[in-house]
Design an enzyme around this catalytic site. Structure first.
Site, PDB file in Angstrom:
ATOM      1  N   LEU A  16     -26.936   8.435 -11.739  1.00 50.02           N
ATOM      2  CA  LEU A  16     -27.406   9.725 -12.254  1.00 50.02           C
ATOM      3  C   LEU A  16     -27.138   9.740 -13.757  1.00 50.02           C
ATOM      4  O   LEU A  16     -26.089  10.188 -14.224  1.00 50.02           O
ATOM      5  CB  LEU A  16     -26.701  10.882 -11.550  1.00 50.02           C
ATOM      6  CG  LEU A  16     -27.038  11.079 -10.070  1.00 50.02           C
ATOM      7  CD1 LEU A  16     -26.311  12.289  -9.510  1.00 50.02           C
ATOM      8  CD2 LEU A  16     -28.539  11.247  -9.860  1.00 50.02           C
ATOM      9  N   HIS A  48      -8.333   7.558   3.836  1.00 49.20           N
ATOM     10  CA  HIS A  48      -7.703   8.845   3.539  1.00 49.20           C
ATOM     11  C   HIS A  48      -8.666   9.770   2.815  1.00 49.20           C
ATOM     12  O   HIS A  48      -9.685   9.343   2.274  1.00 49.20           O
ATOM     13  CB  HIS A  48      -6.452   8.642   2.674  1.00 49.20           C
ATOM     14  CG  HIS A  48      -6.742   8.292   1.236  1.00 49.20           C
ATOM     15  ND1 HIS A  48      -7.186   7.051   0.842  1.00 49.20           N
ATOM     16  CD2 HIS A  48      -6.683   9.045   0.102  1.00 49.20           C
ATOM     17  CE1 HIS A  48      -7.365   7.035  -0.470  1.00 49.20           C
ATOM     18  NE2 HIS A  48      -7.084   8.231  -0.944  1.00 49.20           N
ATOM     19  N   SER A  73      -9.101   4.989  -5.284  1.00 49.26           N
ATOM     20  CA  SER A  73      -8.066   4.148  -5.881  1.00 49.26           C
ATOM     21  C   SER A  73      -7.248   3.373  -4.855  1.00 49.26           C
ATOM     22  O   SER A  73      -6.430   2.525  -5.227  1.00 49.26           O
ATOM     23  CB  SER A  73      -7.117   5.011  -6.733  1.00 49.26           C
ATOM     24  OG  SER A  73      -6.496   6.002  -5.925  1.00 49.26           O
ATOM     25  N   ASN A 102     -13.347  10.304  -0.863  1.00 55.00           N
ATOM     26  CA  ASN A 102     -14.066   9.303  -1.643  1.00 55.00           C
ATOM     27  C   ASN A 102     -13.855   7.961  -0.955  1.00 55.00           C
ATOM     28  O   ASN A 102     -12.730   7.483  -0.857  1.00 55.00           O
ATOM     29  CB  ASN A 102     -13.540   9.226  -3.081  1.00 55.00           C
ATOM     30  CG  ASN A 102     -13.845  10.476  -3.869  1.00 55.00           C
ATOM     31  OD1 ASN A 102     -14.899  11.076  -3.722  1.00 55.00           O
ATOM     32  ND2 ASN A 102     -12.914  10.896  -4.708  1.00 55.00           N
ATOM     33  N   GLN A 129      -8.563  14.013   0.784  1.00 55.92           N
ATOM     34  CA  GLN A 129      -7.682  14.921   0.070  1.00 55.92           C
ATOM     35  C   GLN A 129      -8.053  16.367   0.355  1.00 55.92           C
ATOM     36  O   GLN A 129      -9.145  16.668   0.826  1.00 55.92           O
ATOM     37  CB  GLN A 129      -7.763  14.663  -1.443  1.00 55.92           C
ATOM     38  CG  GLN A 129      -7.336  13.265  -1.857  1.00 55.92           C
ATOM     39  CD  GLN A 129      -7.312  13.107  -3.367  1.00 55.92           C
ATOM     40  OE1 GLN A 129      -6.649  13.868  -4.072  1.00 55.92           O
ATOM     41  NE2 GLN A 129      -8.023  12.114  -3.867  1.00 55.92           N
ATOM     42  N   HIS A 142      -6.919   2.332   1.779  1.00 56.00           N
ATOM     43  CA  HIS A 142      -6.399   2.876   3.033  1.00 56.00           C
ATOM     44  C   HIS A 142      -7.200   4.139   3.373  1.00 56.00           C
ATOM     45  O   HIS A 142      -7.425   4.980   2.511  1.00 56.00           O
ATOM     46  CB  HIS A 142      -4.917   3.221   2.888  1.00 56.00           C
ATOM     47  CG  HIS A 142      -4.240   3.513   4.190  1.00 56.00           C
ATOM     48  ND1 HIS A 142      -3.376   2.624   4.797  1.00 56.00           N
ATOM     49  CD2 HIS A 142      -4.306   4.581   5.014  1.00 56.00           C
ATOM     50  CE1 HIS A 142      -2.931   3.132   5.931  1.00 56.00           C
ATOM     51  NE2 HIS A 142      -3.500   4.331   6.082  1.00 56.00           N
ATOM     52  N   CYS A 159       0.844  -1.206   0.000  1.00 55.84           N
ATOM     53  CA  CYS A 159       0.000   0.000   0.000  1.00 55.84           C
ATOM     54  C   CYS A 159       0.873   1.248   0.000  1.00 55.84           C
ATOM     55  O   CYS A 159       1.777   1.390   0.818  1.00 55.84           O
ATOM     56  CB  CYS A 159      -0.918  -0.002   1.223  1.00 55.84           C
ATOM     57  SG  CYS A 159      -1.803   1.564   1.477  1.00 55.84           S
ATOM     58  N   HIS A 177      -4.485   0.102   7.978  1.00 56.58           N
ATOM     59  CA  HIS A 177      -4.956  -0.094   6.608  1.00 56.58           C
ATOM     60  C   HIS A 177      -6.369  -0.664   6.565  1.00 56.58           C
ATOM     61  O   HIS A 177      -7.093  -0.474   5.581  1.00 56.58           O
ATOM     62  CB  HIS A 177      -3.997  -1.062   5.883  1.00 56.58           C
ATOM     63  CG  HIS A 177      -4.307  -1.285   4.438  1.00 56.58           C
ATOM     64  ND1 HIS A 177      -4.011  -0.365   3.460  1.00 56.58           N
ATOM     65  CD2 HIS A 177      -4.905  -2.337   3.805  1.00 56.58           C
ATOM     66  CE1 HIS A 177      -4.397  -0.840   2.277  1.00 56.58           C
ATOM     67  NE2 HIS A 177      -4.947  -2.023   2.461  1.00 56.58           N
ATOM     68  N   CYS A 196       0.414   3.239   3.570  1.00 59.87           N
ATOM     69  CA  CYS A 196       0.742   2.690   4.888  1.00 59.87           C
ATOM     70  C   CYS A 196       2.051   3.273   5.415  1.00 59.87           C
ATOM     71  O   CYS A 196       2.953   3.627   4.630  1.00 59.87           O
ATOM     72  CB  CYS A 196       0.835   1.161   4.809  1.00 59.87           C
ATOM     73  SG  CYS A 196      -0.756   0.318   4.889  1.00 59.87           S
TER      74      CYS A 196
END
Length: 364
Positions: free
Chosen positions: A330, A177, A172, A164, A179, A175, A52, A124, A55
């Site tokens: 949608l 997270h 993608s 997301n 942004q 883990h 990962c 993780h 990590c």
């Protein structure tokens, strides 16, 4: 003719934040589904994955090694959508793509900024609803630090914090997270909300979301108009009257708060608690790792004149509709005309409100 029923008959609802409408068709929830189904996300992940890129201690794709972090961890995105330094786009540059007759039909703006990754936990295998409030507080503190740091740059006009969660929402890396994208302009969605805040204040002499919070507190006293899922001293978790996504929710500051940097310690705790309460209910709804896109809308940076009109809130847009395998799309009418939903906001709120605040994985 029978009486109109909000649970059986089509109607439109207005979104004062975006100045748009959503078509509600509650009777369509009864239709059979033979369309695409999603694969349920596996809950089996190791606490540490040596492959990962997020990590602790691992080497990312660019060769940079992560710190051996033990709580949250923030770093500059190796594949940022925008960059701090790039040339300005001149009229001659625009002519390369718009032709020599470039005018208002062919507008281009150069965009600068930076993008950060905010790892929520060194683990993780965990997601936001599986963290305790004290651990989510660390995420809130990281958001505050990122917002304050990036807002100090006079070239930055807006800091968009978001997450997301799940492959269904384009994540993608599993883990935990989120942004932070800091931009030299205010993006379209928050810009539209700011315009609505400004117009509402000019017309009514009050904040749009302060008024909405007060109205929903009154509405919560009657079951048929209750859209509040949970609340605490500082924040309300509500399925907005104008929700588009099936189990869409909004976390709204109860008092007028412009940005995350304005939160007191008590308010930060309440925000972390509200996030945990909502996301646990999401996971409990279909007993799966519930996907969503979440983002904070708040005041732009100090260089923006309408910041005083802004009211801190978080949007949660989850796609799942009937089960862990059936999601809302949608498409078609939604893309060509206006958003449409099959479940009323009141029905969605009642289902989420009735769920346990104990994560299904923790049940004995």
């Amino acid at each position: 003719m029978s009486e109109f029923s909000f649970t059986d008959h089509s109607h439109r609802r207005f979104n004062p934040l975006t100045q748009s409408w959503v078509l509600c068709s509650p009777h369509r929830a009864k239709r059979p589904w033979l369309g695409q189904t999603e694969e349920s996300a596996t809950d089996e992940r190791p606490t540490f994955d040596p492959k990962c890129y997020l990590c602790p201690g691992n080497t990312r794709a660019t060769g940079t090694r992560n710190e051996q972090y033990t709580s949250t961890y923030v770093f500059t995105n190796d594949y940022a959508a925008v960059h701090e330094n790039q040339p300005m786009c001149t009229h001659e540059d625009i002519e390369q793509v718009a032709g020599s007759s470039a005018n208002d039909l062919f507008r281009v703006e150069s965009v600068c900024g930076t993008c950060k990754v905010v790892c929520f936990s060194p683990r993780h295998d965990l997601t936001l609803p599986e963290l305790c409030v004290r651990e989510i507080i660390q995420v809130v503190c990281a958001w505050q630090q990122v917002y304050t740091e990036l807002s100090a740059n006079p070239e930055i006009k807006y800091v968009q914090l978001f997450e997301n969660k799940g492959a269904a929402m384009g994540c993608s890396n599993p883990h935990p997270h989120g942004q932070a994208w800091a931009l030299s302009h205010v993006p379209s969605e928050p810009a539209q909300e700011i315009s609505s805040f400004r117009a509402y204040r000019q017309t009514h002499g009050a904040c749009l979301l302060c008024s909405y919070v007060a109205a929903e507190l009154v509405n919560s006293k009657t079951e048929s108009t209750n859209r509040i899922i949970v609340q605490n001293d500082s924040f309300m978790v509500v399925v907005p009257f104008w929700a588009v996504w099936p189990f869409e929710a909004m976390i709204v500051a109860k008092q007028h708060t412009q940005s995350i940097s304005d939160l007191s310690d008590a308010m930060a705790w309440d925000l972390a608690s509200a996030m945990r309460e909502l996301t646990i209910r999401y996971d409990n709804l279909f007993e799966c790792s519930f996907p969503y896109s979440m983002g904070l809308h708040q005041a732009p940076t100090a260089t923006y004149e309408d910041g005083v009109c802004c009211h801190l809130h978080l949007h949660f847009y989850p796609p799942l509709l009937r089960s862990a395998e059936v999601r809302k799309f949608l498409v078609g009418f939604e893309m060509m005309a206006e958003p449409q939903r099959d479940l009323t906001a009141e029905q969605a709120a009642a289902r989420l409100r009735a769920l346990s605040s104990v994560h299904y994985k923790s049940r004995v």
